[in-house]
Design a protein around this motif. Sequence first.
Motif, short mmCIF file in Angstrom:
data_model
loop_
_atom_site.label_atom_id
_atom_site.label_comp_id
_atom_site.label_asym_id
_atom_site.label_seq_id
_atom_site.Cartn_x
_atom_site.Cartn_y
_atom_site.Cartn_z
N SER A 183 0.82 -1.22 0.00
CA SER A 183 0.00 0.00 0.00
C SER A 183 0.85 1.26 0.00
O SER A 183 0.48 2.27 -0.60
CB SER A 183 -0.93 0.00 1.21
OG SER A 183 -0.18 -0.08 2.41
N ARG A 184 2.04 1.24 0.68
CA ARG A 184 2.91 2.43 0.72
C ARG A 184 3.44 2.75 -0.67
O ARG A 184 3.47 3.91 -1.10
CB ARG A 184 4.08 2.17 1.66
CG ARG A 184 3.72 2.25 3.13
CD ARG A 184 4.98 2.14 3.97
NE ARG A 184 4.66 2.24 5.40
CZ ARG A 184 5.58 2.19 6.36
NH1 ARG A 184 6.86 2.00 6.05
NH2 ARG A 184 5.22 2.31 7.62
N GLU A 185 3.87 1.74 -1.37
CA GLU A 185 4.39 1.95 -2.72
C GLU A 185 3.30 2.49 -3.65
O GLU A 185 3.55 3.37 -4.48
CB GLU A 185 4.93 0.61 -3.25
CG GLU A 185 5.69 0.76 -4.57
CD GLU A 185 6.25 -0.55 -5.06
OE1 GLU A 185 6.68 -0.61 -6.22
OE2 GLU A 185 6.24 -1.54 -4.29
N ALA B 205 0.66 4.28 -2.77
CA ALA B 205 0.38 5.67 -2.39
C ALA B 205 1.46 6.61 -2.91
O ALA B 205 1.17 7.71 -3.41
CB ALA B 205 0.26 5.79 -0.88
N ALA B 206 2.74 6.17 -2.81
CA ALA B 206 3.85 7.00 -3.30
C ALA B 206 3.77 7.19 -4.82
O ALA B 206 4.01 8.29 -5.34
CB ALA B 206 5.18 6.35 -2.92
#
Length: 526
Positions: free
Chosen positions: A133-135, A137-138
């Motif tokens: 999910s972090r990747e 969002a980035a």
Amino acid sequence: MLVLFETAAGYAIFKVLNEKKLQEVDSLWKEFETPEKANKIVKLKHFEKFQDTTEALAASTALVEGKLSKNLKKILKKIVAKDAHEQLAVADAKLGGVIKDKLNLSCIHSPMVTELMRGIRSQIEGLITGLPSREMAAMCLGLAHSLSRYKLKFSPDKVDTMIIQAISLLDDLDKELNNYIMRCREWYGWHFPELGKIITDNLAYCKCVRKVGDRSNFAASDVSDILPEEIEEDVKAAAEISMGTEVSEEDINNIIHLCDQVIEISEYRTQLYDYLKNRMMAIAPNLTIMVGELVGARLIAHAGSLLNLAKHPASTVQLLGAEKALFRALKTKRDTPKFGLIYHASLVGQSNTKNKGKISRMLAAKTALTIRYDALGENTSAEMGAENRLKVETRLRLLEERGIRRISGTGKALARTDKYQNKSEVKIFDPSGDSTLPAVSKKRKIQEVEEQGTEVAVKAKKFKAEMKEDTTVDDEPVKKKKKKKDKEKQAEEEEVRSEEPPTSPTVENTEKKKKKKKKMKDEDED
């Protein structure tokens, strides 16, 4: 059915497992409440990840414009071509049309597809494995920044959004300034009503009120820097005999504060107009020369941008701003308008009422050329605009002089105009047209007509009977005698004519009548 889903990380193609549940559009969201339920409806078939932000930016711009990128074309050929019999669900109908034309794949876009896309987007993390999910969002944030930066860099030298904002603010300032000045004149008019009639300039009125305040101070104050000497004397004379009411100092202070606002807004308006003038000369110099700064800026603001305005034909440029009047005329089958915003151009204002339509049409044609030159040309010179303006001015001059010059010949000599003389004809009433006969009833008229008809019929019958009797009595020997006697009479008459002198026409007529009578007697004797 296959589903094409675009993300900031790459392209995803899903396979629909249960198509029956898609028919229930209203309750489809329940099938995507959890990742487990979502996996029962759709299954990931292929995911193509973007290598960097530049590739993601190129793909997103192509999708925004409704075009098919090279990367997407390769994916569709590899994966979807194998299942060519199945339909491809697409979020954008325009993109679906392009895919159908180039790859011959049947695409579908409906409310059911949009609801399906919404469900996939809500459970994207559970459906696409191997993408944290972090990747995600980035990558979304990076793509958003790069896309907005790309849109700003699209035309760095042609930033016409500043012109649109400036002309909109200028119109708003004019409205507010007008309201403020009206309020100031009405408010101070209760105290000194004569001042509004003497000073017509709004800015000078506000400056004068701010400097003097109460009307009793006009006699001792010097306003020569604001007003000319003659008007200053009239103001001082009117202040001594004014019919206005007395007001308190607090009221005067509030009026002065309003005058300060009017003066500040008017000064800012002049500054904004200068800014708009400079921006227009930098972005659209040819358009500015043709129609002026204000009209050119309003045309750009109405179209949305200089590039959108360049796409319009000359007929649309001519009628920009008069859309309501145009469609009303088309609906009621009346004459369509001849001009819109272009009516306020100086060249249209110079022409006569008769020639305004012709000049606005020609001006719109030349303006459309200058707009395209400004928007798409690399050269920033204003020579083209000056040349086209000169052509329109010469055409205007010819149209105005056409009524004075001769139609035939060289056209250089002026036509001679005769002096007008008013010839009044006096008409006299003719009384002979009036009927002086007494009124006769219709019944009497019908009886008279019937009697006349019977008399005519009786006479005709008598005449026919006499003609028949004459033809039966006459014999051949009688006819021969008649011929001999006629010849003898003619010979005697010719001798008499030769002997007698020429007579007047009246005498000849009498002689002819006598001869006719003699003939009639001879015929009766026979």
